[in-house]
Design an enzyme around this catalytic site. Structure first.
Site, PDB file in Angstrom:
ATOM      1  N   GLY A   1       0.666 -11.912   2.265  1.00 35.72           N
ATOM      2  CA  GLY A   1       2.115 -11.965   2.343  1.00 35.72           C
ATOM      3  C   GLY A   1       2.545 -11.397   3.674  1.00 35.72           C
ATOM      4  O   GLY A   1       1.745 -10.746   4.370  1.00 35.72           O
TER       5      GLY A   1
ATOM      6  N   HIS B   1       4.401  -4.540  -2.563  1.00 35.59           N
ATOM      7  CA  HIS B   1       4.057  -4.265  -1.161  1.00 35.59           C
ATOM      8  C   HIS B   1       5.026  -4.980  -0.223  1.00 35.59           C
ATOM      9  O   HIS B   1       5.534  -4.379   0.738  1.00 35.59           O
ATOM     10  CB  HIS B   1       2.608  -4.715  -0.909  1.00 35.59           C
ATOM     11  CG  HIS B   1       2.130  -4.545   0.495  1.00 35.59           C
ATOM     12  ND1 HIS B   1       1.105  -3.682   0.844  1.00 35.59           N
ATOM     13  CD2 HIS B   1       2.519  -5.137   1.666  1.00 35.59           C
ATOM     14  CE1 HIS B   1       0.920  -3.748   2.158  1.00 35.59           C
ATOM     15  NE2 HIS B   1       1.748  -4.628   2.680  1.00 35.59           N
ATOM     16  N   GLU B   2       5.300  -6.255  -0.505  1.00 36.05           N
ATOM     17  CA  GLU B   2       6.166  -7.025   0.399  1.00 36.05           C
ATOM     18  C   GLU B   2       7.620  -6.564   0.303  1.00 36.05           C
ATOM     19  O   GLU B   2       8.310  -6.473   1.328  1.00 36.05           O
ATOM     20  CB  GLU B   2       6.040  -8.523   0.116  1.00 36.05           C
ATOM     21  CG  GLU B   2       4.639  -9.104   0.341  1.00 36.05           C
ATOM     22  CD  GLU B   2       4.042  -8.775   1.707  1.00 36.05           C
ATOM     23  OE1 GLU B   2       4.800  -8.665   2.699  1.00 36.05           O
ATOM     24  OE2 GLU B   2       2.816  -8.605   1.784  1.00 36.05           O
TER      25      GLU B   2
ATOM     26  N   CYS C   1      -2.753  -3.922   5.205  1.00 30.67           N
ATOM     27  CA  CYS C   1      -1.493  -4.510   5.679  1.00 30.67           C
ATOM     28  C   CYS C   1      -1.704  -5.046   7.083  1.00 30.67           C
ATOM     29  O   CYS C   1      -2.355  -4.395   7.909  1.00 30.67           O
ATOM     30  CB  CYS C   1      -0.412  -3.428   5.685  1.00 30.67           C
ATOM     31  SG  CYS C   1       1.178  -3.999   6.323  1.00 30.67           S
ATOM     32  N   LEU C   2      -1.145  -6.230   7.357  1.00 26.55           N
ATOM     33  CA  LEU C   2      -1.284  -6.811   8.694  1.00 26.55           C
ATOM     34  C   LEU C   2      -0.659  -5.921   9.762  1.00 26.55           C
ATOM     35  O   LEU C   2      -1.050  -6.003  10.929  1.00 26.55           O
ATOM     36  CB  LEU C   2      -0.623  -8.198   8.727  1.00 26.55           C
ATOM     37  CG  LEU C   2      -1.266  -9.269   7.828  1.00 26.55           C
ATOM     38  CD1 LEU C   2      -0.431 -10.538   7.867  1.00 26.55           C
ATOM     39  CD2 LEU C   2      -2.699  -9.551   8.247  1.00 26.55           C
TER      40      LEU C   2
ATOM     41  N   HIS D   1       8.304  -3.529   2.376  1.00 28.00           N
ATOM     42  CA  HIS D   1       8.533  -3.783   3.813  1.00 28.00           C
ATOM     43  C   HIS D   1      10.017  -3.945   4.121  1.00 28.00           C
ATOM     44  O   HIS D   1      10.505  -3.484   5.153  1.00 28.00           O
ATOM     45  CB  HIS D   1       7.806  -5.057   4.260  1.00 28.00           C
ATOM     46  CG  HIS D   1       6.378  -4.855   4.645  1.00 28.00           C
ATOM     47  ND1 HIS D   1       5.977  -4.021   5.668  1.00 28.00           N
ATOM     48  CD2 HIS D   1       5.243  -5.404   4.153  1.00 28.00           C
ATOM     49  CE1 HIS D   1       4.651  -4.068   5.774  1.00 28.00           C
ATOM     50  NE2 HIS D   1       4.184  -4.897   4.874  1.00 28.00           N
TER      51      HIS D   1
ATOM     52  N   GLN E   1       8.024  -7.550   9.842  1.00 31.07           N
ATOM     53  CA  GLN E   1       6.740  -7.532  10.537  1.00 31.07           C
ATOM     54  C   GLN E   1       6.709  -8.442  11.755  1.00 31.07           C
ATOM     55  O   GLN E   1       5.807  -8.333  12.586  1.00 31.07           O
ATOM     56  CB  GLN E   1       5.612  -7.917   9.567  1.00 31.07           C
ATOM     57  CG  GLN E   1       5.399  -6.873   8.480  1.00 31.07           C
ATOM     58  CD  GLN E   1       4.320  -7.284   7.508  1.00 31.07           C
ATOM     59  OE1 GLN E   1       4.595  -7.974   6.539  1.00 31.07           O
ATOM     60  NE2 GLN E   1       3.080  -6.891   7.759  1.00 31.07           N
TER      61      GLN E   1
HETATM   62 ZN    ZN Z   1       2.162  -5.270   4.666  1.00 27.56          ZN
END
Ligand code: ZN
Length: 190
Positions: free
Chosen positions: A48, A143-144, A101-102, A147, A53
């Site tokens: 995701g 998680h998303e 996480c990216l 953000h 981000q």
């Molecule tokens: Zn993340």
């Protein structure tokens, strides 16, 4: 278009993203952002990605799990475009899950997530959804959505000794985690 993924320390990751109006959602800039998020997520093998981000403080995140090499144990999630999500736990039950996480390169850690959540959101056409998510899929949605409120998984790691690079996770922790999480997925579904 694949966008640059911003990493921890960039202030935009700590900002609360704002709601998108229906007019904005129908417009070309937000539709382009959605396409960019999908391209960027897939290019990076993410499960995701949220707008923060890539530097946009709008409440949009995209989620997809499809034989993901970063998270091979995750149940599949079809591509889901999530606009203005409102997420709430259905009860107190939580589970521990190892996340990455990216925007936090080469780090994983154990976080507590709710097992069952209700999520209300709009899709990219503006249709309203009201759904229950469980297990690892519920964790991915949490998680998303975090953000969009400026929260990163590292904020939720209560035991810092669980932090691990991806290399050391593979060497020392992956097997036990997969065994534990596979039993969990069997028990609660997704
Ligand atoms: Zn993340």
């Amino acid at each position: 278009m694949i966008r640059e993924i911003l990493t921890i320390g960039h202030p935009v990751l700590r900002r609360r993203a704002r709601e998108i109006t229906r007019d904005e959602l129908a417009g070309a800039p937000v539709q382009q952002l959605i396409d960019d998020l999908i391209d960027t997520m897939r290019n990076a093998n993410g499960a995701g990605i949220a707008a923060n981000q890539v530097g946009e403080t709008l409440r949009v995140t995209v989620i997809e799990v499809n034989n993901n090499p970063r998270y091979p144990y995750k149940p599949q999630i079809p591509l889901t475009v999530v606009i203005n999500p409102v997420i709430e736990a259905l009860d107190d039950e939580t589970f521990m899950v190892n996340e990455g996480c990216l925007s936090v390169p080469n780090l994983r850690g154990e976080v507590s997530r709710f097992v069952s959540v209700r999520v209300r959101y709009l899709d990219r056409e503006g249709n309203a959804h009201d759904e229950i998510k469980r297990g690892l899929t519920a964790g991915t949605f949490q998680h998303e959505c975090d953000h969009l409120d400026g929260t990163l998984f590292v904020d939720r790691v209560s035991d810092p000794t669980t932090f691990s690079t991806w290399e050391q996770f593979e060497r020392f922790h992956r097997a036990a985690f997969i065994e534990r999480i596979s039993r969990f997925v069997e028990r609660v579904g997704s």
